[in-house]
Design a protein around this motif. Structure first.
Motif, PDB file in Angstrom:
ATOM      1  N   ARG A  13       0.871  -1.406   0.413  1.00 21.61           N
ATOM      2  CA  ARG A  13       0.421   0.294   0.330  1.00 21.61           C
ATOM      3  C   ARG A  13       0.760   1.151   0.043  1.00 21.61           C
ATOM      4  O   ARG A  13       1.907   1.421   0.555  1.00 21.61           O
ATOM      5  CB  ARG A  13      -0.667  -0.004   1.059  1.00 21.61           C
ATOM      6  CG  ARG A  13      -1.216  -1.100   1.070  1.00 21.61           C
ATOM      7  CD  ARG A  13      -2.895  -0.902   2.555  1.00 21.61           C
ATOM      8  NE  ARG A  13      -3.938  -1.559   2.582  1.00 21.61           N
ATOM      9  CZ  ARG A  13      -5.313  -1.745   1.663  1.00 21.61           C
ATOM     10  NH1 ARG A  13      -5.008  -0.558   0.940  1.00 21.61           N
ATOM     11  NH2 ARG A  13      -5.714  -2.659   1.464  1.00 21.61           N
ATOM     12  N   CYS A  19      -0.718   9.270  -3.066  1.00 25.16           N
ATOM     13  CA  CYS A  19      -1.419   9.865  -4.632  1.00 25.16           C
ATOM     14  C   CYS A  19      -1.072  11.116  -4.871  1.00 25.16           C
ATOM     15  O   CYS A  19      -1.563  10.972  -5.744  1.00 25.16           O
ATOM     16  CB  CYS A  19      -2.741   9.058  -4.095  1.00 25.16           C
ATOM     17  SG  CYS A  19      -2.595   7.180  -3.661  1.00 25.16           S
ATOM     18  N   CYS A  39      -7.608   6.255  -0.801  1.00 25.99           N
ATOM     19  CA  CYS A  39      -7.625   5.704  -2.039  1.00 25.99           C
ATOM     20  C   CYS A  39      -7.920   4.477  -2.746  1.00 25.99           C
ATOM     21  O   CYS A  39      -8.229   4.070  -3.584  1.00 25.99           O
ATOM     22  CB  CYS A  39      -6.349   6.791  -2.602  1.00 25.99           C
ATOM     23  SG  CYS A  39      -6.322   8.110  -2.966  1.00 25.99           S
ATOM     24  N   GLU A  40      -6.875   3.596  -2.017  1.00 25.23           N
ATOM     25  CA  GLU A  40      -6.578   2.090  -1.442  1.00 25.23           C
ATOM     26  C   GLU A  40      -7.550   1.245  -1.289  1.00 25.23           C
ATOM     27  O   GLU A  40      -7.778  -0.111  -1.857  1.00 25.23           O
ATOM     28  CB  GLU A  40      -5.397   1.489  -1.037  1.00 25.23           C
ATOM     29  CG  GLU A  40      -3.896   2.670  -2.335  1.00 25.23           C
ATOM     30  CD  GLU A  40      -2.916   1.997  -1.169  1.00 25.23           C
ATOM     31  OE1 GLU A  40      -2.024   1.359  -1.584  1.00 25.23           O
ATOM     32  OE2 GLU A  40      -2.807   2.030  -0.070  1.00 25.23           O
ATOM     33  N   HIS A  43      -8.766   1.226  -4.828  1.00 30.41           N
ATOM     34  CA  HIS A  43      -8.449   0.854  -6.020  1.00 30.41           C
ATOM     35  C   HIS A  43      -7.696   0.112  -5.730  1.00 30.41           C
ATOM     36  O   HIS A  43      -6.072  -0.286  -6.473  1.00 30.41           O
ATOM     37  CB  HIS A  43      -7.925   2.253  -6.642  1.00 30.41           C
ATOM     38  CG  HIS A  43      -8.308   3.342  -6.790  1.00 30.41           C
ATOM     39  ND1 HIS A  43      -9.224   3.566  -8.160  1.00 30.41           N
ATOM     40  CD2 HIS A  43      -8.899   4.752  -6.448  1.00 30.41           C
ATOM     41  CE1 HIS A  43     -10.299   4.596  -8.529  1.00 30.41           C
ATOM     42  NE2 HIS A  43      -9.710   5.085  -7.080  1.00 30.41           N
ATOM     43  N   PRO A  45      -3.899  -2.095  -3.572  1.00 28.80           N
ATOM     44  CA  PRO A  45      -2.667  -1.334  -3.234  1.00 28.80           C
ATOM     45  C   PRO A  45      -1.722  -0.703  -4.679  1.00 28.80           C
ATOM     46  O   PRO A  45      -2.335  -0.782  -5.387  1.00 28.80           O
ATOM     47  CB  PRO A  45      -1.853  -3.107  -3.817  1.00 28.80           C
ATOM     48  CG  PRO A  45      -2.829  -3.741  -2.943  1.00 28.80           C
ATOM     49  CD  PRO A  45      -4.412  -3.654  -3.321  1.00 28.80           C
ATOM     50  N   GLY A  46      -1.457   0.494  -4.191  1.00 28.23           N
ATOM     51  CA  GLY A  46      -0.527   1.148  -5.041  1.00 28.23           C
ATOM     52  C   GLY A  46       0.647   1.353  -5.683  1.00 28.23           C
ATOM     53  O   GLY A  46       1.246   1.729  -6.236  1.00 28.23           O
ATOM     54  N   VAL A  58      -2.708  -0.192 -10.915  1.00 31.30           N
ATOM     55  CA  VAL A  58      -3.675   0.076  -9.917  1.00 31.30           C
ATOM     56  C   VAL A  58      -5.417   0.251 -10.660  1.00 31.30           C
ATOM     57  O   VAL A  58      -5.241  -0.083 -11.857  1.00 31.30           O
ATOM     58  CB  VAL A  58      -3.981   1.516  -9.379  1.00 31.30           C
ATOM     59  CG1 VAL A  58      -4.221   2.666 -10.022  1.00 31.30           C
ATOM     60  CG2 VAL A  58      -4.529   1.351  -7.550  1.00 31.30           C
TER      61      VAL A  58
END
Length: 66
Positions: A13, A19, A39-40, A43, A45-46, A58
């Motif tokens: 993450r 982000c 966000c995650e 969406h 894991p980024g 993503v």
């Protein structure tokens, strides 16, 4: 290297503030949304996306099948 929390399966993450580096307008808009969980949470894991800027790393609702 992006600071991240490791997850099972080699995924990691990234923090929402990371982000915001590229998606500032979106992150700031969602901070006023009562449903915002990070966000995650939607969406996934980024870390890989943050490191490579590869949109395929993503989950994207625009690309999801309907």
């Amino acid at each position: 290297m992006v600071a991240a929390v490791s997850l099972a399966g080699g995924l990691a993450r990234a923090a929402d503030d990371l982000c915001q580096t590229c998606h500032e307008d979106i992150v700031l808009k969602f901070k006023t949304n009562p449903h915002q969980k990070g966000c995650e949470s939607c969406h996934g894991p980024g870390q890989k996306h943050a490191e490579t800027a590869d949109a395929d790393q993503v989950f994207s609702f625009k690309k999801a099948s309907r």
